[in-house]
Design a protein around this motif. Structure first.
Motif, PDB file in Angstrom:
ATOM      1  N   ALA B  33       0.946  -0.944   0.210  1.00 13.17           N
ATOM      2  CA  ALA B  33      -0.305  -0.379   0.348  1.00 13.17           C
ATOM      3  C   ALA B  33       1.424   1.264   0.471  1.00 13.17           C
ATOM      4  O   ALA B  33       0.374   2.239  -0.851  1.00 13.17           O
ATOM      5  N   ALA B  34       1.921   0.954   0.770  1.00 14.65           N
ATOM      6  CA  ALA B  34       2.316   2.391   0.952  1.00 14.65           C
ATOM      7  C   ALA B  34       3.497   2.419   0.009  1.00 14.65           C
ATOM      8  O   ALA B  34       3.935   3.316  -0.869  1.00 14.65           O
ATOM      9  N   SER B  35       4.112   2.027  -0.976  1.00 19.19           N
ATOM     10  CA  SER B  35       4.485   1.684  -2.615  1.00 19.19           C
ATOM     11  C   SER B  35       3.922   2.961  -2.930  1.00 19.19           C
ATOM     12  O   SER B  35       4.558   2.660  -4.701  1.00 19.19           O
ATOM     13  N   LEU B  36       2.594   2.830  -3.447  1.00 19.90           N
ATOM     14  CA  LEU B  36       1.077   3.987  -3.919  1.00 19.90           C
ATOM     15  C   LEU B  36       2.054   4.781  -4.379  1.00 19.90           C
ATOM     16  O   LEU B  36       2.408   5.945  -5.381  1.00 19.90           O
ATOM     17  N   SER B  37       3.201   5.132  -3.721  1.00 17.76           N
ATOM     18  CA  SER B  37       3.444   6.265  -3.453  1.00 17.76           C
ATOM     19  C   SER B  37       5.294   5.985  -3.535  1.00 17.76           C
ATOM     20  O   SER B  37       6.261   5.554  -3.514  1.00 17.76           O
ATOM     21  N   ALA B  79      -3.633  -2.268  -8.053  1.00 18.96           N
ATOM     22  CA  ALA B  79      -2.284  -1.426  -8.281  1.00 18.96           C
ATOM     23  C   ALA B  79      -1.408  -2.274  -8.813  1.00 18.96           C
ATOM     24  O   ALA B  79      -0.443  -2.413  -9.591  1.00 18.96           O
ATOM     25  N   ALA B  80      -0.870  -3.436  -7.750  1.00 19.66           N
ATOM     26  CA  ALA B  80      -0.600  -4.953  -7.599  1.00 19.66           C
ATOM     27  C   ALA B  80      -1.342  -5.584  -9.215  1.00 19.66           C
ATOM     28  O   ALA B  80       0.286  -6.678  -9.623  1.00 19.66           O
ATOM     29  N   ASN B  81      -2.062  -5.523  -9.286  1.00 16.29           N
ATOM     30  CA  ASN B  81      -2.328  -6.447 -10.584  1.00 16.29           C
ATOM     31  C   ASN B  81      -2.421  -6.176 -11.808  1.00 16.29           C
ATOM     32  O   ASN B  81      -2.261  -6.153 -13.054  1.00 16.29           O
ATOM     33  N   GLY B  82      -1.468  -5.102 -11.363  1.00  9.20           N
ATOM     34  CA  GLY B  82      -1.198  -4.300 -13.045  1.00  9.20           C
ATOM     35  C   GLY B  82      -1.902  -3.388 -13.277  1.00  9.20           C
ATOM     36  O   GLY B  82      -2.363  -3.540 -14.272  1.00  9.20           O
ATOM     37  N   GLY B  83      -3.500  -2.757 -12.488  1.00  7.23           N
ATOM     38  CA  GLY B  83      -4.307  -2.214 -13.276  1.00  7.23           C
ATOM     39  C   GLY B  83      -5.531  -2.977 -13.666  1.00  7.23           C
ATOM     40  O   GLY B  83      -6.053  -3.752 -12.842  1.00  7.23           O
ATOM     41  N   ALA B  84      -5.772  -3.177 -14.793  1.00  7.51           N
ATOM     42  CA  ALA B  84      -7.140  -3.495 -15.094  1.00  7.51           C
ATOM     43  C   ALA B  84      -7.142  -5.097 -15.548  1.00  7.51           C
ATOM     44  O   ALA B  84      -8.096  -5.448 -15.212  1.00  7.51           O
TER      45      ALA B  84
END
Lengths: 530, 174
Positions: B33-37, B79-84
């Motif tokens: 989660a923090a890595s979204l930054s 985001a971990a799934n690479g988006g869509a």
């Protein structure tokens, strides 16, 4: 005079502002604005927290506004905001603006007039005076560019333009030095009388954009003059739609490697005034020529080209084409074909072939083109073939509409103008089919589209399947409003195909029609996998 | 704050990192989660933020940080799934609903969020909050924009300046 305008301004402001207090009393804080208050209200630069945001964040915010005009309107907020919108990397003039206040009209007219000193045509003036609608997006773009200050403009998009092409020249010249990303210029389709004869067409002069990467122009049969010299150094995509080239056309020269060294995608659609096109490009990957009217000779030398589509360019004429594209992967030839004058060379990497069909023609009159079958027979193995049988429709109009959005299609039973022609064609069809289709390449993946209009298409399909026994995947596309009974017949036909297929093949039927009841049945068919 | 199942469970229990707000409140969140930054991502990849250390964030107060992390935790699996690709329509609709709800906040909080998203370089959040502010401005007259954004009503001089300015910018008012 000026005072009168100001009065109007004030009154309009007061109306829009609602029942606010008089502006004479400087208010300590806005009474209904959320936030702000606890941070100490707003000074002239607004609430503290908003003021604390760096310029690039605010510019990012402005980028989400629907138009350049909406962004520019924020410049009334303060001196700081006055400069913000001028740094926007993207200027959009694409959505119709909801009129806010009428008071600005006069000002825009004046500024637009000072923008270009060219002589206006009388009919233009007449037309504009009739319009009480907002000023043309092109004129707004010109005025905005005059105030815009960013060194780099990534996108300039102007749509629904009805203004004089002369104005476009001024805007393009103003944009040329700083435009680095994409240019999109879409003119509104004009009344027929405007299109006029060739010698009386307004022309847009495209300057040489040295830094631009994408250009898309849609100029419903306005003239286009390409720059006679100069290099489009970074241009990778060029789309020209409904353009009319004036004088001797230099399109081939302009898009060839010498002047477009980075061009990868070229699309020319519904163009006029190109009789001979000679493209020599080291970089081109995708070439799409659609209805290049009056084309007599096509030469393409493109060692990197992977996708080529030629559609409706030679209709009714002898096609002359010399095409050298050694690594071509996908060929869509939806046009006249004659093996004696169309030279495609060796295409060892061809994977996908689509021929004929694409029935967008308003005059669906072209003869059966059995030479195309020869084109198909040139190849030993192609993994994917788009193939379609189109039966003579009851209504030509409905056919045209249906095919408007449909992919490229192979077609035997062309529509003809008169009913007796249709009958004759049907006879020719069935006889000819057996004679000509004696050999088909090894096909793995067949897209079989059909517009049956109540006819049975089984025999044609079976014939193709017998000729090319390596098919692993068959996709049926059925266009038209099928009756329920026809669906049952279709279901039966598909099921009986089982014996023609190798064991692991897959059949999918995609029914494309609007009848609700049929849709449900279509769903059932969809799931058949053999 | 219970985090939903993280998309990348590559080494068993998800790795946790500690973030410390400007007012010294500690937040423990999954590294994913923090890595979204973008700002934190490198530190976390280098193994920072674990154990008792924590990553100090002197520019973000605890109220804003908890809000930021709420966003990150919700968006981390997608985001971990690479988006869509394998996100279902339901998931996307749920995220959209969350986003709409998320920005339905007081303006002062919104501005702090913008600043934090900008400092921490959380792309999705940056766009989300910027779009929210743009929506607040969209289709409004200058006076309405001023009031919406919390600018004081103009003095007579400012009003005159505004009017002159609007004349100059006639093209933007058509």
């Amino acid at each position: 005079m000026g005072g009168g305008i100001r009065e109007k301004f004030r009154s309009s402001l007061r109306i829009s502002g609602g029942n606010r207090r008089q502006p004479q009393t400087p208010p300590p804080s806005p009474d209904h604005a959320a936030g702000g208050d606890e941070e100490g209200g707003g000074g002239t630069e607004g609430p503290d927290l908003l003021r604390a945001l760096p310029d690039d964040v605010l510019i990012h915010i402005l980028g989400f506004l629907p138009s350049a005009a909406a962004a520019a309107r924020t410049s009334v907020l303060s001196h700081r905001w006055r400069l913000l919108w001028t740094q926007l990397p993207v200027l959009l003039f694409v959505y119709p603006e909801k009129p806010l206040q009428n008071a600005g009209v006069v000002a825009a007219r004046t500024s637009a007039r000072s923008l270009h000193g060219r002589r206006r045509r009388a009919r233009m003036r007449a037309l504009r005076s009739q319009q009480s609608a907002p000023a043309d997006p092109l004129l707004r773009a010109g005025a905005a560019l005059a105030g815009h200050a960013a060194p780099e403009l990534r996108l300039l998009a102007i749509a629904d333009i009805a203004a004089d092409p002369d104005d476009a020249d001024a805007v393009l010249l103003a944009a040329a030095p700083r435009l680095t990303g994409s240019l999109v210029l879409l003119f509104r389709f004009r009344a027929l009388e405007w299109i006029g004869a060739t010698d009386d067409v307004d022309a847009i002069e495209l300057p040489c954009f040295e830094k631009l990467e994408n250009i898309e122009l849609n100029l419903p049969y306005l003239g286009l003059a390409l720059p006679p010299s100069g290099v489009f150094d970074r241009l990778t995509t060029l789309r020209l739609k409904k353009v009319q080239f004036l004088g001797p056309c230099n399109l081939g020269d302009a898009v060839s490697s010498e002047r477009c060294p980075s061009l990868q995608r070229l699309c020319v659609a519904h163009a006029r005034g190109v009789s001979s096109l000679d493209i020599r490009s080291e970089s081109l990957i995708n070439l799409d020529l659609n209805s290049v009217e009056g084309l007599q000779q096509l030469t393409v030398v493109a060692p990197m080209l992977k996708h080529l589509k030629v559609a409706d360019c030679f209709i009714g004429r002898q096609p002359v084409a010399n095409i050298t594209v050694p690594v071509l992967q996908s060929l869509k030839w939806v046009d006249e074909y004659d093996p004696s004058s169309v030279h495609l060379g060796n295409l060892p990497q061809l994977q996908e072939l689509a021929i004929l069909g694409d029935l967008k023609n308003e005059y669906p009159d072209y003869p059966f083109n059995w030479e195309l079958v020869m084109l198909l027979q040139q190849f030993q193995k192609i993994s994917k073939v788009h193939l379609s049988v189109c039966y003579p429709p009851m209504s030509i109009l409905s056919l045209c509409l249906e095919f408007f959005f449909i992919d490229v299609i192979y077609c035997w039973g062309q529509q003809a103008r008169r009913f007796c022609d249709i009958l004759k064609c049907l006879q020719v069809n069935s006889q000819y089919l057996a004679e000509v289709m004696t050999f088909l390449p090894d096909i793995e993946n067949l897209h079989f589209g059909t517009s049956t209009f109540g006819h049975a298409f089984g025999p044609y399909l079976f014939h193709v399947l017998r000729m090319s026994s390596g098919i692993r995947k068959l996709i049926l596309k059925i266009h038209g409003d099928l009756k329920v009974l026809t669906y049952f017949a279709l279901l039966y036909q598909i099921c009986s195909m089982r014996m023609l297929f190798p064991s692991k093949s897959k059949i999918a039927a995609v029914a494309m029609q609007s009848n609700y009841e049929c849709l449900k049945l279509g769903h059932a068919i969809d799931n058949i996998t053999l | 704050m219970a985090a939903p199942e993280s998309g990348d469970g590559n080494n068993g229990a998800a790795r946790m990192v500690t973030l410390i707000s400007s007012d010294n409140t500690r937040f423990e969140v999954e590294a994913a989660a923090a890595s979204l930054s973008q700002t934190l991502q490198l530190t976390i990849l280098d193994g920072g933020g674990g154990g008792g250390d924590g990553i100090p964030l002197p520019n973000v107060d605890s109220a804003t940080l908890s809000k930021v992390l709420e966003y990150c935790i919700k968006h981390a699996p997608a985001a971990a799934n690479g988006g869509a690709p394998n996100a279902t329509a339901v998931d996307r609709a749920e995220l959209e609903r969350f986003d709409n709800e998320f920005v339905n906040i007081d303006q002062s909080v919104l501005y702090s969020l913008i600043m934090a998203a900008h400092n921490l370089e959380i792309e999705g959040l940056q766009s989300l909050v910027a779009k929210k502010v743009a929506d607040m401005i969209k289709g409004k007259s200058p006076m309405e924009i001023r009031r919406t954004l919390g600018f004081p009503d103009p003095t007579p001089e400012e009003q005159a300046e505004m009017n002159a300015h609007m004349l100059e910018y006639g093209w933007a008012y058509e």
